[in-house]
Design an enzyme around this catalytic site. Sequence first.
Site, PDB file in Angstrom:
ATOM      1  N   HIS A 154       0.769  -1.170  -0.171  1.00  0.00           N
ATOM      2  CA  HIS A 154       0.087   0.086  -0.089  1.00  0.00           C
ATOM      3  C   HIS A 154       1.042   1.040   0.129  1.00  0.00           C
ATOM      4  CE1 HIS A 154      -3.375  -2.786   1.058  1.00  0.00           C
ATOM      5  NE2 HIS A 154      -4.119  -1.719   0.713  1.00  0.00           N
ATOM      6  N   LYS A 158      -0.735   4.885   4.456  1.00  0.00           N
ATOM      7  CA  LYS A 158      -1.461   3.723   5.251  1.00  0.00           C
ATOM      8  C   LYS A 158      -1.014   3.644   6.608  1.00  0.00           C
ATOM      9  CE  LYS A 158      -4.148  -0.578   4.826  1.00  0.00           C
ATOM     10  NZ  LYS A 158      -5.240   0.217   4.827  1.00  0.00           N
TER      11      LYS A 158
END
Length: 266
Positions: A154, A158
């Site tokens: 990600h 995040k």
Amino acid sequence: MRVAVIGAAGRMGKTLIEAVCQAEGVTLGAAIVHPESSLIGADAGELAGVGRQGIALVGSLEAAKDDFDVLIDFTTPALTQQNLDFCVAHSKKIVIGTTGLNDAETAHLKACADKTAVMFAPNMSVGVNVCFKVLELVAKTLGDDYDIEVIETHHRHKVDSPSGTALRLGEVVADALGRDLKECAVYGREGQIGPRTQKEIGFETVRAGDVVGDHTVLFATEGERVEITHKASSRMTFAKGAVRACGWLAGKEVGLFDMQDVLNLR
């Protein structure tokens, strides 16, 4: 269904507003930002780049309580708990994509679902949810002879790790094999750890750049590997799933549901 989006000024919030405005069967009823935001009063559609919608950004759910039927919440675990309580108190339905909930927060969510309709999923992409279904078959067929690893990537912003989707992928595989993920999960490896145990499910996390979300479940044994991979290139895939869930909740008064229910994959 009149939809409210909380966290409307964020990356996901603006994408959700765009998805609501593009969808049939739902309308944008409210858009909520931080109570100290300088954007309060601005048009939600203009903020999201979809043109003026006549919906002014407000700083609280209380200010919008008469303007929506279902709330979309992709915020933080703590804020989601507050939003659940608000929805229960005001007979609102809620679609939750927040990840990183602990056991107590999950238990609170389940309790709220006895009082209103709650759709909770760590990933609302249609493609990912098809992967969940496929993984059941793959895991049951390959069985304990294959080593299993979950690899996820990600963007650098995040905050939770592993991702909620990665954990759900692990849960699906563990359930199919009759394992308890809390007992067999291994998160990252470092140092002299010894050989891999037969029934562990490993998780590896990458955080870099602007990656929206890549997930792979690897099944490996001597002589072959099977990989189930999903790659998201836009947050719109999650937003469209959430909006689809809003429409699906129209006929539900109470209960806890997920995207497998919405997509009729049970």
